[in-house]
Design a protein around this motif. Structure first.
Motif, PDB file in Angstrom:
ATOM      1  N   LEU A  59       0.835  -1.199   0.000  1.00 36.13           N
ATOM      2  CA  LEU A  59       0.000   0.000   0.000  1.00 36.13           C
ATOM      3  C   LEU A  59       0.876   1.257   0.000  1.00 36.13           C
ATOM      4  N   ALA A  60       1.922   1.237   0.817  1.00 34.34           N
ATOM      5  CA  ALA A  60       2.838   2.381   0.884  1.00 34.34           C
ATOM      6  C   ALA A  60       3.490   2.636  -0.475  1.00 34.34           C
ATOM      7  N   GLU A  61       3.797   1.547  -1.175  1.00 38.82           N
ATOM      8  CA  GLU A  61       4.386   1.697  -2.507  1.00 38.82           C
ATOM      9  C   GLU A  61       3.392   2.334  -3.455  1.00 38.82           C
ATOM     10  N   GLU A  62       2.147   1.855  -3.346  1.00 35.77           N
ATOM     11  CA  GLU A  62       1.090   2.323  -4.226  1.00 35.77           C
ATOM     12  C   GLU A  62       0.802   3.809  -4.037  1.00 35.77           C
ATOM     13  N   ILE A  63       0.784   4.272  -2.811  1.00 33.75           N
ATOM     14  CA  ILE A  63       0.395   5.665  -2.569  1.00 33.75           C
ATOM     15  C   ILE A  63       1.593   6.584  -2.377  1.00 33.75           C
ATOM     16  N   GLY A  64       2.767   6.079  -2.707  1.00 30.27           N
ATOM     17  CA  GLY A  64       3.941   6.957  -2.756  1.00 30.27           C
ATOM     18  C   GLY A  64       4.554   7.300  -1.411  1.00 30.27           C
TER      19      GLY A  64
END
Ligand code: C2E
Ligand code: CA
Ligand code: CA
Ligand code: CA
Length: 283
Positions: A79-84
């Motif tokens: 999720l952290a990767e997805e939302i930067g």
């Protein structure tokens, strides 16, 4: 029957709603998690198979969520990767690992390398080496006590960049290990490029899990072969996910030097790890 079909449908939608709500709640919470000091490392020892001495430690991130409890990285790193937000978390990871390791050394505990995980795409980040150098300077940790765990996926993304990053890290004295070895889209030819650049191979738990006297599926043979390969390439080899003495005996028989897994210790909070490190050995 129609009856049970209906109730299944009901359960399904209500669990979907919880999942959707959870994702939403995690996403909004993640943005403030660093500021609110909600991340924490759990530490798992790497142990010498001959002496039971602690020879390293892996720092594994957890998110202490006020509503959902202690969350494992699989629940929020993607999720952290997805939302930067992964760069910011990565900064926390580097700083926290180096300063914790320095604190243990300053407290007189044995000096051992601490490993951190860097997600594949982060490894291609332009300022990675610069950031690592500045964290090492800031925390005053000697570079030889920091290890980076990467997966082969990183290399597939951009071979040239990865190799030059590995060389730069080597030149400043930071160690590198190749995580989850044997999974992914690894091609054995990459190993030639890694020779002299990677300090250790970590054999993935999927092979260790199926080690047994009888070896019905070839896991023993594959594990033995990976160990020999690593030794030929002058790399250390770490077995991950070792849970029982049968697996340990087989790994010792194959001369696997380093063991990580629940058999010796689950990942534990910093204060508990300091106690283990103080004893030096795990019996
Ligand atoms: P990994 O790097 O392969 O870490 C090993 C995982 O196996 C850890 O799960 C660890 O708790 C678990 N484990 C260790 N020994 C045993 C065992 O004997 N049996 C079993 N069943 N499991 C064992 P964890 O902590 O949930 O971490 C999962 C993954 O999340 C890690 O896999 C790593 O890829 C990623 N991760 C962890 N911390 C970070 C971080 O700070 N940054 C990034 N980008 N990823 C991280
Ligand atoms: Ca790892
Ligand atoms: Ca791994
Ligand atoms: Ca893994």
């Amino acid at each position: 029957s129609k009856e049970s079909g209906k109730s299944n449908y009901h359960i399904y939608t209500s669990s979907m709603n919880i999942q959707t709500y959870k994702t939403f709640s995690l996403e909004s919470g993640l943005r403030n998690a660093i500021e609110l000091n909600q991340f924490e490392f759990y530490y798992q020892p790497k142990v010498c198979s001959r002496t039971n001495q602690i020879v390293g430690v892996e720092a594994l991130i957890r998110w202490n969520h006020p509503e959902w409890g202690l969350l494992s990285p699989d629940e929020f790193i993607p999720l952290a990767e997805e939302i930067g937000l992964i760069a910011e978390i990565g900064k926390w990871v580097k700083y926290q690992a180096c300063s914790q390791n320095k604190a243990w050394q300053d407290a007189g505990l044995p000096a051992i390398p601490i490993s951190i995980n860097i997600s594949p795409l982060r490894f291609l980040e332009k300022n990675l080496v610069k950031n690592i150098i500045s964290v090492l300077e800031e925390t005053k940790l000697d570079p030889e006590y920091l290890e980076i765990e990467i997966t082969e996926t990183s290399v597939l993304e951009n071979e040239k960049v990865v190799l030059s990053t590995l060389d730069e890290l080597k030149s400043i004295g930071v160690r590198i290990s190749l995580d989850d070895f044997g999974t992914g889209y690894s091609s054995l030819s990459y190993l030639k490029l890694f020779k002299g650049r990677i300090n250790a191979l970590k054999i993935d738990r999927s092979f260790i899990k199926d080690l047994s006297e009888k070896d019905p599926d070839g896991s023993n043979f594959i594990t033995k072969t990976i160990i020999e390969l690593a030794q030929h390439l002058k790399m250390n080899v770490v077995a991950e996910g070792v849970e029982n003495t049968e697996q340990l005996q087989i790994l010792k028989h194959y001369n696997c030097e380093t063991i990580q897994g629940y058999l010796f210790s689950k990942p534990v909070p910093a204060d508990e790890f300091a106690v283990l490190l103080g004893k030096g050995k795990i019996e």
